[in-house]
Scaffold this motif. Sequence first.
Motif, PDB file in Angstrom:
ATOM      1  N   ASN A 318      26.144  18.430  22.793  1.00 23.01           N
ATOM      2  CA  ASN A 318      25.216  19.146  21.912  1.00 23.01           C
ATOM      3  C   ASN A 318      25.501  20.641  22.024  1.00 23.01           C
ATOM      4  O   ASN A 318      25.495  21.208  23.115  1.00 23.01           O
ATOM      5  N   SER A 319      25.747  21.266  20.873  1.00 23.07           N
ATOM      6  CA  SER A 319      26.099  22.683  20.834  1.00 23.07           C
ATOM      7  C   SER A 319      25.073  23.434  20.002  1.00 23.07           C
ATOM      8  O   SER A 319      24.878  23.119  18.820  1.00 23.07           O
ATOM      9  N   THR A 320      24.435  24.413  20.614  1.00 17.09           N
ATOM     10  CA  THR A 320      23.456  25.252  19.922  1.00 17.09           C
ATOM     11  C   THR A 320      23.953  26.695  19.953  1.00 17.09           C
ATOM     12  O   THR A 320      24.320  27.203  21.018  1.00 17.09           O
ATOM     13  N   GLY A 321      23.958  27.334  18.792  1.00 12.41           N
ATOM     14  CA  GLY A 321      24.482  28.697  18.820  1.00 12.41           C
ATOM     15  C   GLY A 321      24.355  29.431  17.511  1.00 12.41           C
ATOM     16  O   GLY A 321      23.677  29.000  16.572  1.00 12.41           O
ATOM     17  N   VAL A 322      25.050  30.579  17.460  1.00 11.85           N
ATOM     18  CA  VAL A 322      25.060  31.426  16.279  1.00 11.85           C
ATOM     19  C   VAL A 322      26.463  32.011  16.121  1.00 11.85           C
ATOM     20  O   VAL A 322      27.106  32.384  17.108  1.00 11.85           O
ATOM     21  N   SER A 323      26.948  32.050  14.898  1.00 11.74           N
ATOM     22  CA  SER A 323      28.196  32.746  14.582  1.00 11.74           C
ATOM     23  C   SER A 323      27.850  33.963  13.730  1.00 11.74           C
ATOM     24  O   SER A 323      27.013  33.881  12.818  1.00 11.74           O
ATOM     25  N   ILE A 324      28.494  35.092  14.033  1.00 14.47           N
ATOM     26  CA  ILE A 324      28.172  36.366  13.393  1.00 14.47           C
ATOM     27  C   ILE A 324      29.451  36.972  12.819  1.00 14.47           C
ATOM     28  O   ILE A 324      30.468  37.059  13.527  1.00 14.47           O
ATOM     29  N   SER A 325      29.398  37.384  11.552  1.00 12.81           N
ATOM     30  CA  SER A 325      30.533  38.049  10.909  1.00 12.81           C
ATOM     31  C   SER A 325      30.142  39.473  10.542  1.00 12.81           C
ATOM     32  O   SER A 325      29.180  39.677   9.784  1.00 12.81           O
ATOM     33  N   ASP A 334      27.467  30.493  22.000  1.00 10.96           N
ATOM     34  CA  ASP A 334      27.136  29.070  22.066  1.00 10.96           C
ATOM     35  C   ASP A 334      26.605  28.657  23.427  1.00 10.96           C
ATOM     36  O   ASP A 334      27.009  29.222  24.468  1.00 10.96           O
ATOM     37  N   HIS A 335      25.739  27.661  23.395  1.00 16.75           N
ATOM     38  CA  HIS A 335      25.337  26.945  24.601  1.00 16.75           C
ATOM     39  C   HIS A 335      25.736  25.484  24.428  1.00 16.75           C
ATOM     40  O   HIS A 335      25.320  24.827  23.471  1.00 16.75           O
ATOM     41  N   TYR A 336      26.590  24.984  25.342  1.00 18.40           N
ATOM     42  CA  TYR A 336      27.039  23.599  25.287  1.00 18.40           C
ATOM     43  C   TYR A 336      26.322  22.801  26.368  1.00 18.40           C
ATOM     44  O   TYR A 336      26.323  23.194  27.547  1.00 18.40           O
ATOM     45  N   MET A 337      25.721  21.701  25.964  1.00 18.58           N
ATOM     46  CA  MET A 337      25.098  20.768  26.888  1.00 18.58           C
ATOM     47  C   MET A 337      25.827  19.438  26.726  1.00 18.58           C
ATOM     48  O   MET A 337      25.803  18.840  25.642  1.00 18.58           O
ATOM     49  N   ALA A 338      26.504  18.987  27.776  1.00 14.94           N
ATOM     50  CA  ALA A 338      27.399  17.848  27.636  1.00 14.94           C
ATOM     51  C   ALA A 338      27.237  16.860  28.781  1.00 14.94           C
ATOM     52  O   ALA A 338      26.881  17.233  29.901  1.00 14.94           O
ATOM     53  N   LYS A 339      27.516  15.620  28.454  1.00 14.61           N
ATOM     54  CA  LYS A 339      27.545  14.555  29.453  1.00 14.61           C
ATOM     55  C   LYS A 339      28.847  13.774  29.282  1.00 14.61           C
ATOM     56  O   LYS A 339      29.176  13.326  28.176  1.00 14.61           O
TER      57      LYS A 339
END
Length: 370
Positions: A318-325, A334-339
């Motif tokens: 699960n990836s939660t984040g923001v991209s800015i141009s 980004d914050h990655y939460m992984a299993k």
Amino acid sequence: MLNCSKPKTLALLVASALSMLAMGSAQAETHIGGSLKVNYAYKEFSESSKSKGGDLDFNSFELKVKSEWDDVGMKAAYRFMNGHDYLKFGYAYYNGLPDWQFQAGIINKPFGNRKYASHNWWYSLNYYLGFEDDFDMGVKAQYSQGGWISEMAFFKNSEYKATDARGFAADAARMTINGTDYHNEETNTFNLRQSYGFDTGGISHLVGASLEYGQLYDTKLDDNGTSTAYAVHWDSRYNGYNMQLQFVDYDYDQANQRSTYGVKMLNSAFEVASAGQVYTFNLAKSFKRDWGSFTIYNDYSMVEPDTADANQDRSVLNSTGVSISVKQFQIYIDHYMAKNSVWLGDKGIGLADGDDDWNHRINVNLAYKF
């Protein structure tokens, strides 16, 4: 592909080739660009990363070239990374027939969502199985009319040999990984993708289905297995909102019938479950401002193994984040939460998960594009 032992020499040769191309034909319209990227990562699952407060590293320097002569053109991108370099794509194309385009070279595999199955910098789990933004050596024909887009492709093999761990997305590996010897090579792969775009009540939709069938040649057994996959995908957009849904069923049916499959990418190699299903669900919202634009998103992907090995476990990202141009700058936060996910605290995709823990990574990628 030129194999140069010194990166500096290779850089000079590439730069010289691009310069000559730019000065070549007076009738050609040529554009040269690229990017320079640095990356910060804080890994909660790494004691050294926590003790140092994360790491800031050089990520990549990329050169891109596009050149056109009437109905004929070419595109290429070469990346220099920390410790290795590779050609991401490089192909010639022809636009001389109405509604058709033909490509030959290292081209994008027409499978899954037509652009990406993700919004974040890390991509989705599809990417680490070879089903997102993958490039191989072959030919492709694309027919577009109205809302219909039909793509047909044949790939003779991957862009680099199975013993060469360079390259972009995951390809078959012929090497030893975690003590297991793999002898597979991708060859003679066919891809089909049919997409249809339409609007309903101000919402634009792009729906489609993809098929893949190819050989997996075992150099030790001198025998062929098969690589099969199919996908259904849906991408909807409304007033800056974007929703992506995708389902993939895949089977790397190797000649030795192993329940794990070795892949290589980005100068590394790891194992994945040889068969399974991939579920993807992404949401995003884009905003435009006077100074530029930004997109917030949450991307979710899960791999459910489907092999004879009952010990194999699902992988989740699960990836939660923001991209800015902002002008020439592109930033991903980004914050990655992984299993049970490779390079995020675990060693592969869909393997047996010894700890069943969720791992976290905070990542910031800054690119200057030119």
